[in-house]
Each structure stands twice: as C-alpha cells, then as structure tokens.
Write a protein that holds these residues in place. Sequence first.
Motif, PDB file in Angstrom:
ATOM      1  N   THR A   1      29.340  31.911  47.346  1.00 20.04           N
ATOM      2  CA  THR A   1      30.377  32.900  47.024  1.00 20.04           C
ATOM      3  C   THR A   1      31.681  32.535  47.716  1.00 20.04           C
ATOM      4  O   THR A   1      32.759  32.568  47.111  1.00 20.04           O
TER       5      THR A   1
ATOM      6  N   ARG B   1      33.272  29.698  46.068  1.00 22.54           N
ATOM      7  CA  ARG B   1      33.842  30.091  44.785  1.00 22.54           C
ATOM      8  C   ARG B   1      35.215  30.758  44.982  1.00 22.54           C
ATOM      9  O   ARG B   1      36.176  30.485  44.255  1.00 22.54           O
TER      10      ARG B   1
ATOM     11  N   LYS C   1      38.790  29.384  43.642  1.00 25.94           N
ATOM     12  CA  LYS C   1      39.676  30.163  42.769  1.00 25.94           C
ATOM     13  C   LYS C   1      41.098  30.216  43.334  1.00 25.94           C
ATOM     14  O   LYS C   1      42.074  30.163  42.591  1.00 25.94           O
TER      15      LYS C   1
ATOM     16  N   GLU D   1      36.684  39.526  41.687  1.00 22.82           N
ATOM     17  CA  GLU D   1      36.240  38.776  40.516  1.00 22.82           C
ATOM     18  C   GLU D   1      35.090  37.834  40.896  1.00 22.82           C
ATOM     19  O   GLU D   1      34.062  37.777  40.206  1.00 22.82           O
ATOM     20  N   SER D   2      35.259  37.136  42.019  1.00 20.88           N
ATOM     21  CA  SER D   2      34.226  36.184  42.445  1.00 20.88           C
ATOM     22  C   SER D   2      32.912  36.891  42.749  1.00 20.88           C
ATOM     23  O   SER D   2      31.829  36.426  42.378  1.00 20.88           O
TER      24      SER D   2
ATOM     25  N   GLU E   1      31.168  37.962  39.582  1.00 17.67           N
ATOM     26  CA  GLU E   1      30.536  36.810  38.919  1.00 17.67           C
ATOM     27  C   GLU E   1      29.232  36.436  39.622  1.00 17.67           C
ATOM     28  O   GLU E   1      28.205  36.171  38.993  1.00 17.67           O
ATOM     29  N   ARG E   2      29.303  36.433  40.948  1.00 17.60           N
ATOM     30  CA  ARG E   2      28.135  36.019  41.740  1.00 17.60           C
ATOM     31  C   ARG E   2      26.981  37.000  41.539  1.00 17.60           C
ATOM     32  O   ARG E   2      25.831  36.604  41.377  1.00 17.60           O
TER      33      ARG E   2
ATOM     34  N   ARG F   1      26.436  38.852  38.956  1.00 21.43           N
ATOM     35  CA  ARG F   1      25.868  38.627  37.625  1.00 21.43           C
ATOM     36  C   ARG F   1      24.912  37.434  37.653  1.00 21.43           C
ATOM     37  O   ARG F   1      23.811  37.503  37.115  1.00 21.43           O
ATOM     38  N   GLU F   2      25.357  36.364  38.319  1.00 22.47           N
ATOM     39  CA  GLU F   2      24.512  35.168  38.399  1.00 22.47           C
ATOM     40  C   GLU F   2      23.184  35.483  39.081  1.00 22.47           C
ATOM     41  O   GLU F   2      22.140  34.988  38.695  1.00 22.47           O
TER      42      GLU F   2
ATOM     43  N   ASP G   1      26.033  44.789  36.701  1.00 26.11           N
ATOM     44  CA  ASP G   1      27.480  44.563  36.716  1.00 26.11           C
ATOM     45  C   ASP G   1      28.166  45.626  37.558  1.00 26.11           C
ATOM     46  O   ASP G   1      27.889  46.812  37.405  1.00 26.11           O
TER      47      ASP G   1
ATOM     48  N   GLY H   1      33.962  44.816  37.287  1.00 26.16           N
ATOM     49  CA  GLY H   1      33.845  43.830  36.229  1.00 26.16           C
ATOM     50  C   GLY H   1      34.215  44.391  34.874  1.00 26.16           C
ATOM     51  O   GLY H   1      34.582  43.653  33.972  1.00 26.16           O
TER      52      GLY H   1
END
Lengths: 368, 305
Positions: A59, A62, A66, A141-142, A145-146, A148-149, A154, A158
């Motif tokens: 994370t 990431r 970004k 945002e990061s 995303e993390r 979700r991964e 969510d 998001g």
Amino acid sequence: MRTLPVLLEKEFRLFFRSPFLPKVVVLFPLMIMLVIPWVTTLDVRHIDVAVVDGDHSRTARRIIHKIEASEYFSLRGVEADYAAALRRLEAGEVDAILEIPYRFERNLTARSSEPVHIAANGVNAIKGSLGGQYLAAVVRESIAERIRELGGEDSAEGLVVVQNRYNPTLDYRFYMIPALMIMLLVMICGFLPALNLVGEKESGTIEQINVSPVGRWSFALAKLIPFWVIGLIVLGLVMIVARLLYGLAPEGSIAAIFLAAALFIFTMSGLGLGIANRSANMQQTMFVMFFFVMLFILLSGLVTPVESMPRWAQGLTRILPPRYFVDAMRALYLKGASIADLWVNYAALALFALAVNGWAALSYRKQL
Amino acid sequence: MVGDVAIRVEGLVKRYGAVTALDGVGFEVRRGELFGLIGPDGAGKTTLFRLLATLLTPDAGRAEVDGCDIVREARAIRSRVGYMPGRFSLYADLSVEENLAFFAALFGVSVRDNYGLIEPIYRQLEPFRTRRAGKLSGGMKQKLALCCALIHRPSVLLLDEPTTGVDPVSRSEFWEMLARLRSEGISILVATPYMDEAQRCDRVALCDRGRLLAVETPDGVVASFDGVLYALSGREMFGLLAAARAEAGVEACYPFGAVHHLRVAREFDPERFRRRLLAEGFHEVGIRRVEPGIEDVFIKRMEHE
C-alpha cells in the motif's frame, strides 16, 4: 436634444484625435487577454512532497508511486523518519510531508490503523491547503484500491465520483476569462467617461458649454454614448480573442451576452460620469473611482465566490451591480443559460442602469 | 423694463465660505456701452462675470442681463450672452474652424449666419483655419475665443480679462475690435487689470476687494483727482522712494514705471526738496509736475477705503 448630434460629433472627433485613447482601448484589453489568463491560475501544480515511509508495504509503495506519477506532485525523497522530513519542510525544500505509520497496511483491514499523517506548509495558504487535500485524495484512492484487491468491501469513498460540470477540466482560465472581460468593462466604461468629463473641468472648456443653451440630458448622453459604443466593441474584441486563443466560445447566445453587457456598461459609465460631476479634479475622480472598482472587483464574486463570503457580505453584494453581471456572464458563457433563466439579473442590471444614469444626469449642474 | 439698460446689478453679494468675493456691488451698463471693470487681482471681477454668465448664483442682491434675471431666467440669458472666461477655454484639440463651427452649432446657428459680425477678426485667423486651437499664439487664441463668443450674435458680451498675457500690439488690436463691436450695438462689459486700457472704455468701475470704489467716465475718474502730483526720478531710485516717504509735505509716494509718483500737499516746494536731495548725496535728481492717470486715482481711492 437638438444639440446632441453636435456634441457627439465633437466627442468622437476628440476621441480619435487623442494620441492616446484609441490605442488604449485596443491595446489594454489585448494585453490583459493575452497575458492574464496564463498567470491567474489557482490550479496548484508541482507540490514538493517528502514521504516518511514507516510501513514499507505494498500500500505504501502504491501511494508513493501515485505521487510520483502525478503531475500535481514532485516527490522530493523518501525519508527515514519524520524529523528529517520536517527539517526539509522547514528549509523550504518541500511543501508537504506524508507520513505512513508502521504496520499501516496490516492494520488496514482491521480498520484500527493509526492514521496517515499529512503535514503541509501553510505559509502559502492555497498551496498548503490544496496540496494537503490532493494528498489525502491520493491516499484514499490507494487504500480503496488495496482493500478491493484484498477482497474487502468497497469503502464509501470509492463510490464518490466528483465530476466538475460546465468546466469539466476545472480549467481556471475558463473561470477567469469572463471575469477579465468584466474587469475590462469596469475599467474602460467606468474610468474613461469620468476622466473625459473631469478633463473638461480642468481645461475650463466646460465653462463654455455651461454658458450655452445645451441641456442636461444632451450633455450627459453625449458623454456616455461614445463609451457605450467603445465598451461593446471592446467586448466583441475580447470575445474573439477568447475564442481564437483559448478556445472558449460562449455556451449561451451572443445576443444575451451583449444585452447584459450593455446594461452593465450603462451602469458603469453613468457611475463614472456622476462621480466626475461631483469632483473638482482628476485626483478626486480617480480616488473615488478606485474605491468603487475595488469594491466591485472584490465583492462581486469576480475572483472569490460570493457563497464563501460571510452572510452580511453576501447581503452587501446584492446592492452592487457587478454581482448580477458576473453571475450572468459566467452562466451565459459556461452554462449556456438564457435570458429567461437570468431574468432577475437582467432586471437588476436594468434598474441599476436607470438609477445611476438618472443620478448622473441630475448631478450635472451648470452652476458651480 | 428692458429699455436702455443692458446689465443692471443691485447689491450683489457672493461669498465662498468665509471669504466675501463680492460685497454688495451695484452698477448699470447702458445698451451699446463699452463698460470697463478695473481692479487688481482678487477684486472680485471674475466672480462678478461668473454671476452674470449664470455660472454662479448670488448669496444676496440681484442682477439682470438684457432684461433677464440671472437666477430665474438663467436659460434665456445663456442664448443672449457671449462669455469669454479669463482662461483660454476652447477645445485645444479641435482646429480653429472646428471650434467655431462647434460653438455655432451649440447655439443653433451656422457660421455663415453671423459671419459678417466676426469677419474682421476671423480674417486674421483664416490662414490658421486648420491649426489646432491649442497651438495658436496667445493673441490668436483670444481672437478665436472672441469669435466663438460672438458667433451667435449675443446682445451682451462679457469679457473677463481678455488681454491678460497678450502682447501690446495684439492688445491694442483687440480694443479696436471691441470699439467696432460696440458700434454694432453690442453692449460690452470688460475686465482688465491694465489701467491704460480703461481709457478706451465709455465708463469704468474701479473695484477692489469686492467693492466698487467709483463708477465714472475715464475722464471723470481722472478729473476727480484733487491732489497735486509730481514725478521724481534719479539714479538711486530705491533711496529716493524712502527719502520721499520721509518728507513732510509728501502724502504718498509709489513707484510708477521708471519714476516715482509723489502726491503732495499744497505747500510742498519741489525745488527745495530737489536741492536737499542733491545735498544728501543723490545724483541726477529730477522732479516735475505730472497729470494724474486712472492708476493714480485708483491708488488714492484704495488708501481711503
């Protein structure tokens, strides 16, 4: 009224004969339109960021990635501890510090993690606050995303999608160009008639007019009409520049823009004339005009939105003619509003125009 | 009520704050008269002109121009009066002919209508027809201003120091024009600080500090001088002034051009005074009897105020 054409002919003759005025009304707007849209931007770019990475997780990487990739930020280095980063902030090398705490990622799913810490230099308030907000957005945002991964649900953030309507790229230029047009009209149609009239006072020529049978309305109109014409020509000129140079064409009808502008020009030129009628010399006229122009520019929503002013100031803007014009111009230019949508603004401008010009004509006294 | 009076002024008062510019002035200008206002700067001449031209309203008293009251009938006056302010106030960036055409049009006439009236003056301006008014010489500017003030054939002409700052030849020409205009039946009120010009008026009013000292014909003004006047000259003019002022029989002594004027008592003996001055070491002392001029009268009247 019989003398009006005579006076008008004289005004235009003197205008074109002046070594200075015809150039000013063409060059001044061109200068403003060529230079100012590039420099008056509130878009903050190239914010220098130092990251303190205490986590070294995916994370964290990431987030750093970004920041590196964004044109809003310049990553100035990843520091080992906060103290080192703070020293760089104090030295002015970076504008903001982003601190990712130890075990940030691991605690993320448990939603008990220590918060990410953002420190921004508030000396430049705009850069500091916008930089901080941009950074927060990147982190959110990061994280989303993390999560979700990792198969988590969510997060609410998001789902929030911000889209800027009417000015999709939030290009500050599009916001500023209608404002610049208004400023130009304020300057040209407010100052020039005032200076013209007080110039006649200073040169003494007004005495010769005052002992002639010229009527008050003919005299006032002869001073105003040339600047109405000049104001509308200048507006046309800057609209062409805006279209050719910045690709900004009005969404609304051109006729509606010119109608609003005409009403506003009547008001401004009447104000200038009234002030000149009541002043004895250039200094007085200029000073009083500047006072009004300052109020108009700062209190009309031209640079800062009316909605963000305190309540009493918002009330104050309602008695200032430019507020209605600024509102109308942006709506016409960017939103494609119609006269029907903006009837309140048109009505207000028309009232101001009548009131101010009536006052200007009545304040003209043949006797000193 | 109009009759033969062009301007009637009664007890006119004008104050600017604490300053009283006009303090109860009264006089009459007859129709077809060339009437002079003589007085130093600050006498209130310009204020009087502005009142008569309806640019100011009086604080007390009344005045009529061509039978119209300056307050109630200001509008009517504006089309009957030609006013030439003390300061050049035509459009400097308009040419000679444009200025003339502009002022004619303002009054609803064409230059051709009254060209006969201004022709003798305008002929001299003709070569500079296309020159901008601001680029004319002082004398030419005054001539153009006079043309513009006359183009609507006013019945009364108000001229506020038209010859101030103009060379002697142009001044003389200007007065010749005024005499000609009077013969056309135009009544003229003209102010001047030059005493020599007063001689060219039909009657003059001497004014000082907002009051009229006398209204008379120029000869009458001079005749009213009831003293004896000598002109004193010599090499040491400044010393002579002091010596004369210290002399017993001398009532007043003031510089007058290249000499000093001495107003003296009846028993004054000029020859004895001259010998004494020579004995005191003054050189080339001359003293002779002179006839008084308007200026001498003026100075005497001012002392008595």
